[in-house]
Design an enzyme around this catalytic site. Structure first.
Site, short mmCIF file in Angstrom:
data_model
loop_
_atom_site.label_atom_id
_atom_site.label_comp_id
_atom_site.label_asym_id
_atom_site.label_seq_id
_atom_site.Cartn_x
_atom_site.Cartn_y
_atom_site.Cartn_z
N ARG A 59 -37.94 -0.54 18.00
CA ARG A 59 -36.64 -0.50 18.69
C ARG A 59 -36.72 0.15 20.07
O ARG A 59 -35.91 -0.14 20.93
CB ARG A 59 -35.60 0.16 17.81
CG ARG A 59 -35.27 -0.68 16.59
CD ARG A 59 -34.21 -0.02 15.72
NE ARG A 59 -34.16 -0.64 14.42
CZ ARG A 59 -34.76 -0.16 13.33
NH1 ARG A 59 -35.44 0.97 13.39
NH2 ARG A 59 -34.66 -0.78 12.19
N GLU A 96 -41.60 10.29 5.05
CA GLU A 96 -41.04 10.88 3.84
C GLU A 96 -41.98 10.69 2.65
O GLU A 96 -42.14 11.58 1.83
CB GLU A 96 -39.67 10.25 3.55
CG GLU A 96 -38.89 11.02 2.53
CD GLU A 96 -37.45 10.54 2.44
OE1 GLU A 96 -36.76 11.01 1.54
OE2 GLU A 96 -37.05 9.70 3.27
#
Length: 176
Positions: A59, A96
């Site tokens: 992005r 994560e």
């Protein structure tokens, strides 16, 4: 200053329960709003001296390329591992659940060049920190780290400031 929040869709419980995903595709799909978004960054950095915009896969490419174009700067991609065809520097960072790596061409930046590093969102700051390490390994200097969204509760922007980098975001989501 342009406020992107009304144009960002929140998707609850994606990609897992408890996560409020901030979806910028709704922001990008409206041509007028997309122009306002790019213009907000262009106005923020119009009078700042720097040489290149470093956009983080993927992005950051959507934002970085038109910003670089409008400000007459070079655009340098930081890619996920294995996507660049020439000699690279690489940096690992924690996710994560595991880790990942990003790369930059070893000859993309020259020592002393000044760069703006941009991505769509600052969460824990792992990807942004890895990109900044690649920039500094190249000998370039970071003038600012920018994003559409900051999630300060996750500590990424604080982490970047502690590392000596200034951070700019058009909006924040705290506690929600």
């Amino acid at each position: 200053m342009f406020d992107p929040k009304p144009f960002i869709r929140t998707v609850p419980d994606w990609p897992k329960a408890g996560v409020q995903f901030r979806d910028i595709t709704t922001l990008l799909s409206d041509p007028k709003v997309f122009r306002q978004l790019i213009d907000a960054f262009v106005h923020q950095y119009f009078d700042v001296e720097f040489d290149a915009v470093v956009g983080i896969d993927a992005r950051g490419f959507i934002l970085g390329a038109p910003i670089a174009y409008e400000l007459n700067k070079a655009f340098i991609p930081v890619r996920k591992k294995g996507k660049l065809p020439f000699d690279t520097y690489e940096e690992s960072y924690e996710l994560e659940y595991g880790s990942a790596e990003v790369q930059i061409h070893a000859d993309a930046l020259a020592p002393g060049q000044k760069v703006l590093v941009i991505d769509d969102l600052i969460a824990t700051g792992g990807t942004l920190e890895a990109a900044c390490k690649l920039v500094t390994r190249s000998g370039a200097q970071i003038v600012d780290c920018a994003a559409i969204i900051d999630l300060p509760d996750l500590g990424g922007s604080r982490r970047m400031r502690e590392l000596g980098h200034s951070v700019f975001a058009l909006c924040e989501y705290e506690g929600d």
